[in-house]
Design a protein around this motif. Structure first.
Motif, PDB file in Angstrom:
ATOM      1  N   LEU A 159       0.847  -1.203   0.000  1.00  0.00           N
ATOM      2  CA  LEU A 159       0.000   0.000   0.000  1.00  0.00           C
ATOM      3  C   LEU A 159       0.877   1.246   0.000  1.00  0.00           C
ATOM      4  O   LEU A 159       0.575   2.243  -0.655  1.00  0.00           O
ATOM      5  CB  LEU A 159      -0.906   0.017   1.225  1.00  0.00           C
ATOM      6  CG  LEU A 159      -2.095  -0.941   1.248  1.00  0.00           C
ATOM      7  CD1 LEU A 159      -2.832  -0.817   2.559  1.00  0.00           C
ATOM      8  CD2 LEU A 159      -3.035  -0.643   0.099  1.00  0.00           C
ATOM      9  N   SER A 213       3.943   1.414  -1.156  1.00  0.00           N
ATOM     10  CA  SER A 213       4.574   1.530  -2.477  1.00  0.00           C
ATOM     11  C   SER A 213       3.623   2.200  -3.459  1.00  0.00           C
ATOM     12  O   SER A 213       4.021   3.092  -4.216  1.00  0.00           O
ATOM     13  CB  SER A 213       4.948   0.140  -3.010  1.00  0.00           C
ATOM     14  OG  SER A 213       5.913  -0.439  -2.199  1.00  0.00           O
ATOM     15  N   VAL A 214       2.360   1.761  -3.427  1.00  0.00           N
ATOM     16  CA  VAL A 214       1.368   2.352  -4.334  1.00  0.00           C
ATOM     17  C   VAL A 214       1.210   3.838  -4.031  1.00  0.00           C
ATOM     18  O   VAL A 214       1.184   4.669  -4.942  1.00  0.00           O
ATOM     19  CB  VAL A 214       0.015   1.616  -4.205  1.00  0.00           C
ATOM     20  CG1 VAL A 214      -1.068   2.359  -4.959  1.00  0.00           C
ATOM     21  CG2 VAL A 214       0.133   0.203  -4.728  1.00  0.00           C
ATOM     22  N   ALA A 215       1.151   4.165  -2.743  1.00  0.00           N
ATOM     23  CA  ALA A 215       0.985   5.574  -2.355  1.00  0.00           C
ATOM     24  C   ALA A 215       2.159   6.406  -2.867  1.00  0.00           C
ATOM     25  O   ALA A 215       1.977   7.542  -3.310  1.00  0.00           O
ATOM     26  CB  ALA A 215       0.876   5.687  -0.840  1.00  0.00           C
ATOM     27  N   LEU A 223      10.771   1.568  -7.305  1.00  0.00           N
ATOM     28  CA  LEU A 223      10.490   0.907  -6.022  1.00  0.00           C
ATOM     29  C   LEU A 223      11.550  -0.135  -5.661  1.00  0.00           C
ATOM     30  O   LEU A 223      11.521  -0.686  -4.575  1.00  0.00           O
ATOM     31  CB  LEU A 223       9.116   0.215  -6.071  1.00  0.00           C
ATOM     32  CG  LEU A 223       7.907   1.140  -6.161  1.00  0.00           C
ATOM     33  CD1 LEU A 223       6.657   0.353  -6.510  1.00  0.00           C
ATOM     34  CD2 LEU A 223       7.698   1.882  -4.850  1.00  0.00           C
ATOM     35  N   TYR A 268       0.920   2.666 -11.166  1.00  0.00           N
ATOM     36  CA  TYR A 268       1.277   1.294 -10.814  1.00  0.00           C
ATOM     37  C   TYR A 268       0.054   0.555 -10.279  1.00  0.00           C
ATOM     38  O   TYR A 268      -0.593   1.020  -9.349  1.00  0.00           O
ATOM     39  CB  TYR A 268       2.391   1.367  -9.756  1.00  0.00           C
ATOM     40  CG  TYR A 268       2.951   0.053  -9.307  1.00  0.00           C
ATOM     41  CD1 TYR A 268       3.532  -0.815 -10.214  1.00  0.00           C
ATOM     42  CD2 TYR A 268       2.931  -0.320  -7.971  1.00  0.00           C
ATOM     43  CE1 TYR A 268       4.072  -2.020  -9.797  1.00  0.00           C
ATOM     44  CE2 TYR A 268       3.477  -1.521  -7.548  1.00  0.00           C
ATOM     45  CZ  TYR A 268       4.045  -2.367  -8.463  1.00  0.00           C
ATOM     46  OH  TYR A 268       4.579  -3.565  -8.056  1.00  0.00           O
ATOM     47  N   CYS A 315      -4.313  -3.599  -4.138  1.00  0.00           N
ATOM     48  CA  CYS A 315      -3.889  -2.747  -3.027  1.00  0.00           C
ATOM     49  C   CYS A 315      -4.684  -1.451  -2.959  1.00  0.00           C
ATOM     50  O   CYS A 315      -4.110  -0.357  -2.924  1.00  0.00           O
ATOM     51  CB  CYS A 315      -2.398  -2.451  -3.116  1.00  0.00           C
ATOM     52  SG  CYS A 315      -1.384  -3.864  -2.717  1.00  0.00           S
ATOM     53  N   PHE A 351      -6.749   1.326  -1.006  1.00  0.00           N
ATOM     54  CA  PHE A 351      -6.683   1.766   0.390  1.00  0.00           C
ATOM     55  C   PHE A 351      -8.029   1.445   1.050  1.00  0.00           C
ATOM     56  O   PHE A 351      -9.055   2.007   0.661  1.00  0.00           O
ATOM     57  CB  PHE A 351      -6.386   3.264   0.463  1.00  0.00           C
ATOM     58  CG  PHE A 351      -5.098   3.634  -0.229  1.00  0.00           C
ATOM     59  CD1 PHE A 351      -3.891   3.130   0.214  1.00  0.00           C
ATOM     60  CD2 PHE A 351      -5.097   4.472  -1.329  1.00  0.00           C
ATOM     61  CE1 PHE A 351      -2.704   3.437  -0.437  1.00  0.00           C
ATOM     62  CE2 PHE A 351      -3.911   4.796  -1.984  1.00  0.00           C
ATOM     63  CZ  PHE A 351      -2.725   4.278  -1.531  1.00  0.00           C
ATOM     64  N   PHE A 391      -6.761   9.863  -4.811  1.00  0.00           N
ATOM     65  CA  PHE A 391      -5.635   9.889  -3.866  1.00  0.00           C
ATOM     66  C   PHE A 391      -4.391  10.547  -4.472  1.00  0.00           C
ATOM     67  O   PHE A 391      -3.788  11.438  -3.875  1.00  0.00           O
ATOM     68  CB  PHE A 391      -5.307   8.459  -3.412  1.00  0.00           C
ATOM     69  CG  PHE A 391      -4.227   8.385  -2.367  1.00  0.00           C
ATOM     70  CD1 PHE A 391      -4.541   8.411  -1.023  1.00  0.00           C
ATOM     71  CD2 PHE A 391      -2.883   8.311  -2.726  1.00  0.00           C
ATOM     72  CE1 PHE A 391      -3.547   8.352  -0.056  1.00  0.00           C
ATOM     73  CE2 PHE A 391      -1.885   8.254  -1.776  1.00  0.00           C
ATOM     74  CZ  PHE A 391      -2.213   8.275  -0.437  1.00  0.00           C
ATOM     75  N   ARG A 402      -7.384   4.626 -10.438  1.00  0.00           N
ATOM     76  CA  ARG A 402      -6.509   5.322  -9.484  1.00  0.00           C
ATOM     77  C   ARG A 402      -5.126   5.554 -10.092  1.00  0.00           C
ATOM     78  O   ARG A 402      -4.536   6.624  -9.942  1.00  0.00           O
ATOM     79  CB  ARG A 402      -6.392   4.491  -8.203  1.00  0.00           C
ATOM     80  CG  ARG A 402      -5.511   5.113  -7.143  1.00  0.00           C
ATOM     81  CD  ARG A 402      -5.412   4.248  -5.921  1.00  0.00           C
ATOM     82  NE  ARG A 402      -4.758   2.973  -6.208  1.00  0.00           N
ATOM     83  CZ  ARG A 402      -4.520   2.027  -5.306  1.00  0.00           C
ATOM     84  NH1 ARG A 402      -4.921   2.203  -4.066  1.00  0.00           N
ATOM     85  NH2 ARG A 402      -3.929   0.911  -5.637  1.00  0.00           N
TER      86      ARG A 402
END
Lengths: 261, 360
Positions: free
Chosen positions: A161, A163-165, B47, B73, B79, B81, B92, B141
C-alpha cells in the motif's frame, strides 16, 4: 404444545440492552436477598445493596464522593492524555523511522514488562508525594501499551500500500497521515481501550499507597473506620468508570473506522 | 524516441537487462515465476534498487524519487486503500500531488465514467466489491494523475476466467483509447497473445527475446524461449484456393480450413495451443474452422492442461487453464469439438502465387 420451530427460528427478541442489565439486576437482587435473610455472618461486613445505595446518595449529597472522584478523574484524564500523546508520538516515529526503531526497541522491550505500580517506590523518591505522582504512574501505565500498539499497527500496514501511495505521488509525511495512521487506528484504539480501564485500576492503587485524596484514599479511610458500605460505593463507582472509559473509546473507534472495516 | 528505456539494469534478480518500450505501446513482460518480471516493473517505478539507467522520454530518472516518476502502478492484488471510498482511492494521487479540489473532483468523475463505476463511488473496498470492480478502481486510481507510463502487475491473475477475459479486452481497448505506454506483467501466454503489441520474455532475470508474440512463438531465438512456449500446431497445406475478401481455403491432411490470404500461396499454417477453443459439445454458429475430433492424450501441468485432439489424420495440441478443462468434463477417447479462430491462424510459409504473377 411446545413449538420447537418458533422457539428456534423466531426467538423472543429482547432489547439488546436488557441482556446486559438483567443479569446485573439479578446479581444485586441475590445480594440484597442473601444479606436480608442473614445468610452471611454479621451485616457490618456485607451491607445489603440498598444500604450501599443509601450510602452512595449520602456521599453524593455531602460532596465527599464528588471531591475524591473529581481528583481521581482529573489525574486519570491528565495522565492518560499525556501517556497517549507520548506513546502515539514515539510510536509514529519508531514505526516510520527504522533507525529510531532499531535504537529504541531494545530499551522499550526492557521497560515494557515492568508493572506500572512497580515504578511507585522509585517515583515517590524522585517526584515526592504530590499531585504529580499519580499522574506519572498513569502516564507510565498508558505510555508503553499505547506505544506498543501504535508500533504494531504502523508496522502491520501492508508495505505494498505504501509503495502504491509513493507511485501516486505521496511524500512520506502525506503517506503517514493519509495511509499509515488511519490503517493503524484499530490497533491504536485497542491500546487506548485497554489502558483506559487499566488507568482507573492503577490510580486507586497509587492513591491507596501514597496520596491522601482520591477514590483510593477514600477507600483506605473507610477501611480504617470499617465502613464496608463506603468501600463498596467506591468499588462500584470504579467499575462504572472503567466500563464508561472503555465504551467511550469503542464508540470513538467505531465512528472512525466502522465505515470501512 | 522510446517512452521508457532500460539500459544495463542489474540488481539482485535482473542481469544486464536492456529494453526499449515505444511510446503508446503495450509491452507484455512474460516469463515463469521468479523470472524478475515484477522486479523489473518495480525498477521502472523506482520501487526497487538497481544499477544501470532508466530513461523516460530520453531523460534519465534514476535520481528521481518514486513519487515524482509519474508511473501509474497497479499491483497484483490491486492494493486499494481500505479506509478510502472508491472515489477517494481514485483521487488519492491527485490530492497527494496537490491538485486543486475542483480539478480532483472533475478528474475522479471522468474516470468513474470511463470505467463505468459511477455507482461504486461511495463504496469501501472491503465492503463487498468484486475482483473486477476492484481492478477497475485500481486502474482508474493509477491513471488519475496522468502518468507517463502505466505499470500493470498481473492485473487479471486473481479474477475468474470469464471476468479476466472480458477485462483483458476492456484493458486493451482503454489502452488504445488513451494511447498510454503500458508495461503488462504476466505469466499467462493467453494474455500475451491477446493484448500485447510486443512481448518480452524474461527468464532468471535475463531478457531472452523481445518482439511480437507470433515471432517469439514461431521463431524462438533460443531453447529457453522455445521451451517456454511449448508445442506448436504447424500444418502443411496440400492445396490453397484463394477465396474472396482476403481469405483462402487450405487443405490439410483430410481437413480444410479458411485462413487469411495475402496473395501468396500458403504452404504451412500454425496456431498457438492457447488460441484453440475446445468444447465437449458442438459449438453453435457458422461451421467455419470447426472440427470434430477425439481426445488422444491429456497432460495436466500445474495450472494448465495440454490436450492432444486427433481430427482426421491431423493432431491439434490445445492448452487450457485447468479450471476450464475440469469444467469441460472430457476424458481420453471422448469426442471433442475445436474452433480455430481465423485471426489466430498464422501463415508460416508462403510462396508467390503463379496465377497472381501471371495477372501482373
Amino acid at each position: 404444545m411446545f413449538n420447537l420451530q418458533s422457539s428456534i427460528l423466531n426467538p423472543i427478541r429482547w432489547p439488546q440492552s436488557s441482556w446486559g442489565v438483567l443479569p446485573v439486576l439479578v446479581f444485586f437482587g441475590i445480594w440484597e436477598g442473601v444479606v436480608r435473610l442473614q445468610l452471611v455472618p454479621g451485616d457490618s461486613l456485607l451491607p445489603p445493596f440498598s444500604g450501599v445505595l443509601q450510602e452512595f446518595v449520602h456521599l453524593v449529597l455531602n460532596g465527599v464522593l464528588f471531591e475524591h472522584f473529581f481528583r481521581s478523574f482529573l489525574r486519570v484524564v491528565i495522565g492518560l492524555c499525556a501517556g497517549t500523546a507520548a506513546g502515539l508520538g514515539l510510536g509514529i516515529v519508531m514505526g516510520t523511522q527504522e533507525i529510531f526503531h532499531k535504537a529504541l526497541s531494545p530499551v522499550i522491550s526492557l521497560l515494557y514488562p515492568i508493572p506500572a505500580l512497580g515504578w511507585l517506590p522509585l517515583l515517590m523518591l524522585w517526584i515526592g508525594i504530590n499531585e504529580l505522582l499519580p499522574i506519572a504512574i498513569i502516564f507510565i501505565c498508558s505510555f508503553f501499551p499505547i506505544l506498543y500498539n501504535t508500533l504494531t499497527g504502523i508496522r502491520g500496514v501492508n508495505p505494498r500500500l505504501l509503495s502504491v501511495a509513493r507511485t501516486l505521488g505521496g511524500d512520506e509525511r502525506w503517506i503517514v497521515f493519509r495511509v499509515v495512521l488511519p490503517l493503524a487506528l484499530p490497533n491504536i484504539f485497542t491500546g487506548l481501550r485497554l489502558q483506559a480501564g487499566m488507568a482507573w485500576r492503577v490510580i486507586v492503587a497509587a492513591e491507596m499507597v501514597a496520596i491522601p485524596t482520591g477514590i483510593g484514599a477514600l477507600m483506605m479511610r473507610a477501611e480504617s473506620l470499617v465502613r464496608v458500605d463506603v468501600i463498596l460505593v467506591c468499588l462500584l463507582l470504579l467499575s462504572v468508570m472503567c466500563l464508561l472509559f472503555e465504551r467511550f473509546f469503542v464508540f470513538v473507534e467505531r465512528q472512525l473506522t466502522a465505515g470501512w472495516k | 524516441m522510446p517512452a521508457v528505456e532500460l539500459d544495463g539494469i542489474n540488481n539482485h534478480i535482473c542481469r544486464d537487462l536492456s529494453l526499449s518500450i515505444h511510446d503508446g505501446e503495450l509491452l507484455v513482460l512474460l516469463g515463469p515465476t521468479g523470472a524478475g518480471k515484477t522486479t523489473l516493473l518495480n525498477v521502472i517505478a523506482g520501487l526497487a534498487a538497481y544499477r544501470g539507467r532508466v530513461l523516460f522520454d530520453g531523460h534519465p530518472v534514476d535520481a528521481v524519487p518514486t513519487r515524482q516518476r509519474q508511473a501509474g502502478y497497479v499491483p497484483q492484488t490491486y492494493c486499494l486503500f481500505p479506509h478510502l471510498t472508491a472515489a477517494e482511492n481514485i483521487g488519492f494521487g491527485l490530492r497527494a500531488q496537490g491538485y486543486k479540489k475542483e480539478l480532483c473532483e472533475a478528474r475522479v468523475q471522468e474516470l468513474l465514467a470511463l470505467f463505468c463505476i459511477e455507482s461504486l463511488a461511495d463504496r469501501y473496498p472491503l465492503k463487498g466489491l468484486s475482483g473486477g470492480e476492484q481492478q477497475r478502481i485500481a486502474l482508474a486510481r493509477a491513471l488519475a494523475p496522468w502518468p507517463r507510463v502505466l505499470l500493470l502487475d498481473e492485473p487479471l491473475n486473481s479474477l475468474d476466467l470469464r471476468t479476466a477475459k472480458y477485462l483483458r479486452l476492456e484493458l486493451r481497448r482503454l489502452q488504445q483509447q488513451l494511447k498510454i505506454t503500458t508495461v503488462y506483467v504476466t505469466h499467462n501466454q493467453q494474455d500475451a497473445s491477446e493484448i500485447g503489441d510486443r512481448v518480452a520474455l524474461l527468464n532468471k532475470g535475463k531478457l531472452e527475446q523481445v518482439g511480437p508474440y507470433r515471432k517469439l512463438f514461431f521463431s524462438p531465438h533460443n531453447q529457453v524461449v522455445a521451451s517456454f512456449f511449448g508445442s506448436h500446431n504447424i500444418f502443411f497445406c496440400r492445396s490453397c484456393i484463394p477465396k474472396a475478401s482476403g481469405l483462402a481455403e487450405v487443405e490439410l491432411d483430410g481437413l480444410s480450413l479458411v485462413v487469411p490470404y495475402e496473395g501468396r500461396l500458403i504452404e504451412s499454417i500454425a496456431i498457438s495451443p492457447w488460441n484453440i477453443f475446445l468444447s465437449a459439445v458442438p459449438v453453435p454458429g457458422p461451421q467455419v474452422n470447426r472440427l470434430k475430433g477425439c481426445v488422444l492424450q491429456i497432460e495436466v501441468k500445474s495450472a494448465f492442461a495440454w490436450i492432444v485432439v486427433q481430427c482426421f489424420r491431423e493432431r491439434f495440441v490445445v492448452a487450457l487453464q485447468k479450471e476450464l478443462w475440469d469444467e469441460s468434463g472430457l476424458c481420453k477417447g471422448d469426442s471433442a469439438y475445436l474452433v480455430l479462430p481465423l485471426r489466430w491462424i498464422y501463415i508460416c510459409a508462403a510462396r508467390k502465387d503463379p496465377n497472381e504473377m501471371r495477372k501482373h
